[in-house]
Design an enzyme around this catalytic site. Structure first.
Site, PDB file in Angstrom:
ATOM      1  N   TYR A 152     -29.494 -24.612  28.611  1.00 16.04           N
ATOM      2  CA  TYR A 152     -29.856 -24.226  27.129  1.00 16.04           C
ATOM      3  C   TYR A 152     -28.807 -22.780  26.984  1.00 16.04           C
ATOM      4  CZ  TYR A 152     -33.852 -27.079  27.808  1.00 16.04           C
ATOM      5  OH  TYR A 152     -34.582 -28.196  27.948  1.00 16.04           O
ATOM      6  N   TYR A 161     -43.421 -31.294  24.441  1.00 19.64           N
ATOM      7  CA  TYR A 161     -42.055 -31.392  25.277  1.00 19.64           C
ATOM      8  C   TYR A 161     -42.155 -32.380  26.325  1.00 19.64           C
ATOM      9  CZ  TYR A 161     -38.108 -30.485  27.973  1.00 19.64           C
ATOM     10  OH  TYR A 161     -36.802 -30.538  28.466  1.00 19.64           O
ATOM     11  N   ASP A 175     -48.046 -37.585  29.907  1.00 20.23           N
ATOM     12  CA  ASP A 175     -46.977 -37.000  30.601  1.00 20.23           C
ATOM     13  C   ASP A 175     -47.511 -35.716  31.503  1.00 20.23           C
ATOM     14  OD1 ASP A 175     -44.919 -35.207  31.294  1.00 20.23           O
ATOM     15  OD2 ASP A 175     -44.007 -35.240  29.218  1.00 20.23           O
ATOM     16  N   LYS A 194     -41.518 -32.842  38.294  1.00 15.45           N
ATOM     17  CA  LYS A 194     -41.664 -31.187  38.836  1.00 15.45           C
ATOM     18  C   LYS A 194     -42.345 -30.919  40.247  1.00 15.45           C
ATOM     19  CE  LYS A 194     -40.554 -29.081  34.427  1.00 15.45           C
ATOM     20  NZ  LYS A 194     -40.788 -29.370  32.932  1.00 15.45           N
TER      21      LYS A 194
HETATM   22  C1  LIG Z   1     -40.253 -30.513  32.363  1.00  9.89           C
HETATM   23  C2  LIG Z   1     -40.884 -31.554  31.469  1.00  9.89           C
HETATM   24  C3  LIG Z   1     -40.040 -32.862  31.363  1.00  9.89           C
HETATM   25  C4  LIG Z   1     -38.785 -33.206  31.849  1.00  9.89           C
HETATM   26  O1  LIG Z   1     -38.564 -33.274  32.974  1.00  9.89           O
HETATM   27  P1  LIG Z   1     -37.206 -32.869  33.655  1.00  9.89           P
HETATM   28  O2  LIG Z   1     -37.363 -33.345  35.087  1.00  9.89           O
HETATM   29  O3  LIG Z   1     -36.638 -31.602  33.337  1.00  9.89           O
HETATM   30  O4  LIG Z   1     -36.265 -34.017  33.017  1.00  9.89           O
HETATM   31  C5  LIG Z   1     -41.101 -33.713  30.574  1.00  9.89           C
HETATM   32  N1  LIG Z   1     -42.332 -33.494  30.300  1.00  9.89           N
HETATM   33  C6  LIG Z   1     -42.823 -32.244  30.505  1.00  9.89           C
HETATM   34  C7  LIG Z   1     -44.285 -32.073  30.178  1.00  9.89           C
HETATM   35  C8  LIG Z   1     -42.168 -31.222  31.386  1.00  9.89           C
HETATM   36  O5  LIG Z   1     -42.687 -30.247  31.415  1.00  9.89           O
END
Ligand SMILES: *Cc1c(COP(=O)(O)O)cnc(C)c1O
Length: 436
Positions: free
Chosen positions: A26, A154, A255, A284
């Protein structure tokens, strides 16, 4: 220009090159604030090229839960590298993938029985959305190809993932004609620790009932909304959503990319509510933040349906699917979770953050202070001047990177008491001295 080595890499010349040619997250090329060159990192310490050492308050965006370059993870990667760094996953399989798949299936909700490996969180979301749409097609629900989610979310930066991010703070305006339109409802207003009020769910339920004929899935971050605003909402909301979908074909996609692996005080965000998602995304912290890896888990119902009806094939297959090095790192990280008593560590961090950030709530620019697990958030009244704040923090030898009006701490679980105190006091001092 001389070639790049450890001794000259922090020089102005190379930082100028970085600034003119290498994109960072970004940002614009030719940034006003240059990036800090890092030469190594260990435990909770990040060493800069000029010799300064910073205490890490970010876990490199939720990922580095056991600290940097953990010897156990490093040696797992080294050992795997001597045998097999990579091989295509089409037609081949290998032990690290099978072992990791089994481990993930064992620790996630029982109904999740199949795993699809990919290379980043955003891709695991794309995979989840595609699974849901393919599933609906297989059961003859051709109109169900949209998703319902809540504002303030997000889910990543690729197109499908962007479409379910918050429509205002996300990139919907910028890419307005190219992003799939989804259905949004308000985020639950009742916070994690407050008394539940059904009102917070009614609107969501109404939105669902209005649109259910076109909904392939509901997409949610469980309990903690991360990069969309660091909001902690009431677990009852998830229970209600789970109930709502009981007799519906619309799938629940959770997610856990940010919340997974202990960060919120439970192994997974869903463990606060005991719900059964149809699809779950992990990323992550999966490898302890040592290599890039993500996973999308799903149920027998979804995977069997996709495999037995229609084209009988799930249409996704990344080149680096189930990379053996990344799988070995993930297995080592999961071992550490078992061995290092993360639960006690996260509880200890939560207690300390509660004590030390409480002072911030009396400061004038502060709107809200909230802590959950190993996450401490101080919300201020206006957007932080990022350049100014980072400079202040680096001069205090800490690494804290605010975004928008949120200054937050999310340290590795192994952080010591003194190191954590240095983070909290730098945060409070920055607000007191108007260094934000
Ligand atoms: C960081 C994140 C993503 C995206 O993961 P990337 O490895 O950066 O593509 C998706 N969902 C959540 C909740 C996140 O924190």
């Amino acid at each position: 220009m001389k070639s790049l080595n450890r001794t000259n890499f922090g020089s102005e010349q190379w930082l100028d090159y970085d600034n003119q040619h290498i994109w960072h997250p970004y940002s614009r090329i030719d940034r006003l604030d240059k990036n800090y060159p890092v030469v190594s990192a260990r435990h909770c310490s990040i060493k800069l090229a000029d010799g300064r050492v910073l205490v890490d308050g970010m876990s490199s965006w939720w990922a580095v839960i056991h600290g940097y370059n953990h010897p156990h993870i490093v040696s797992a990667i080294q050992e795997q590298a001597t045998k097999l760094c990579h091989v295509m996953f089409g037609g081949f399989t290998h032990q690290p993938a099978i072992e990791l798949g089994k481990k993930l299936i064992d620790i996630t909700p029982k109904n999740l029985q199949q795993v699809f490996f990919s290379d980043s969180g955003s891709v695991s979301i794309e995979v989840a959305l595609k699974m849901a749409i393919q599933y609906q097609k297989c059961i003859g629900e051709n109109k169900k190809n949209k998703f319902l989610t809540i504002r303030g979310g997000y889910h990543g930066d690729t197109f499908g993932a962007m479409s379910v991010c918050d429509p205002v703070t996300g990139m919907h305006t910028l890419f307005s004609n190219t992003i799939q339109e989804q259905i949004f409802s308000d985020k639950p207003k009742i916070s994690y620790n407050s008394k539940w009020d059904q009102i917070s769910f009614k609107l969501f339920e109404k939105e669902f009932n209005e649109h259910k004929g076109e909904l392939a899935g509901i997409v949610l971050e469980p309990i903690v909304q991360g990069a969309g605003g660091m909001w902690f909402y009431h677990p009852e909301f998830l229970r209600e959503v789970n109930r709502l979908l009981k007799n519906e074909s619309t799938l629940l996609i959770i997610d856990e990319i940010a919340t997974g692996f202990g960060r919120t005080g439970k192994m997974f965000g869903v463990d606060h509510s005991d719900i059964t998602p149809d699809i779950m995304c992990l990323g992550k912290a999966l490898t302890g933040g040592h290599l890039s890896l993500a996973a999308t888990l799903t149920s027998n119902e979804v995977s069997q349906t996709i495999s037995q009806k229609g084209i009988k094939t799930f249409m996704h297959g990344p080149t680096f699917m189930a990379n053996p090095l990344a799988c070995a790192a993930a297995l080592a990280s999961l071992n550490l979770l078992d061995e290092l008593n993360w639960e006690a560590n996260v509880a200890r961090i939560e207690k300390q953050l509660n004590n030390e950030l409480a002072d911030a709530s009396n400061l004038k620019p502060v709107k809200d202070v909230r802590v959950l697990g190993a996450i401490g958030v101080v919300e201020v009244n206006k957007d932080v001047d990022l350049g100014k704040a980072i400079k202040f923090f680096v001069n205090k030898n800490v690494w804290i990177r605010p975004f928008k009006n949120l200054i937050y701490l999310m340290p590795p679980y192994i952080i010591g008491e003194n190191q954590l105190s240095r983070l909290s006091s730098a945060l409070i001092e920055a607000i007191k001295n108007n260094e934000i």
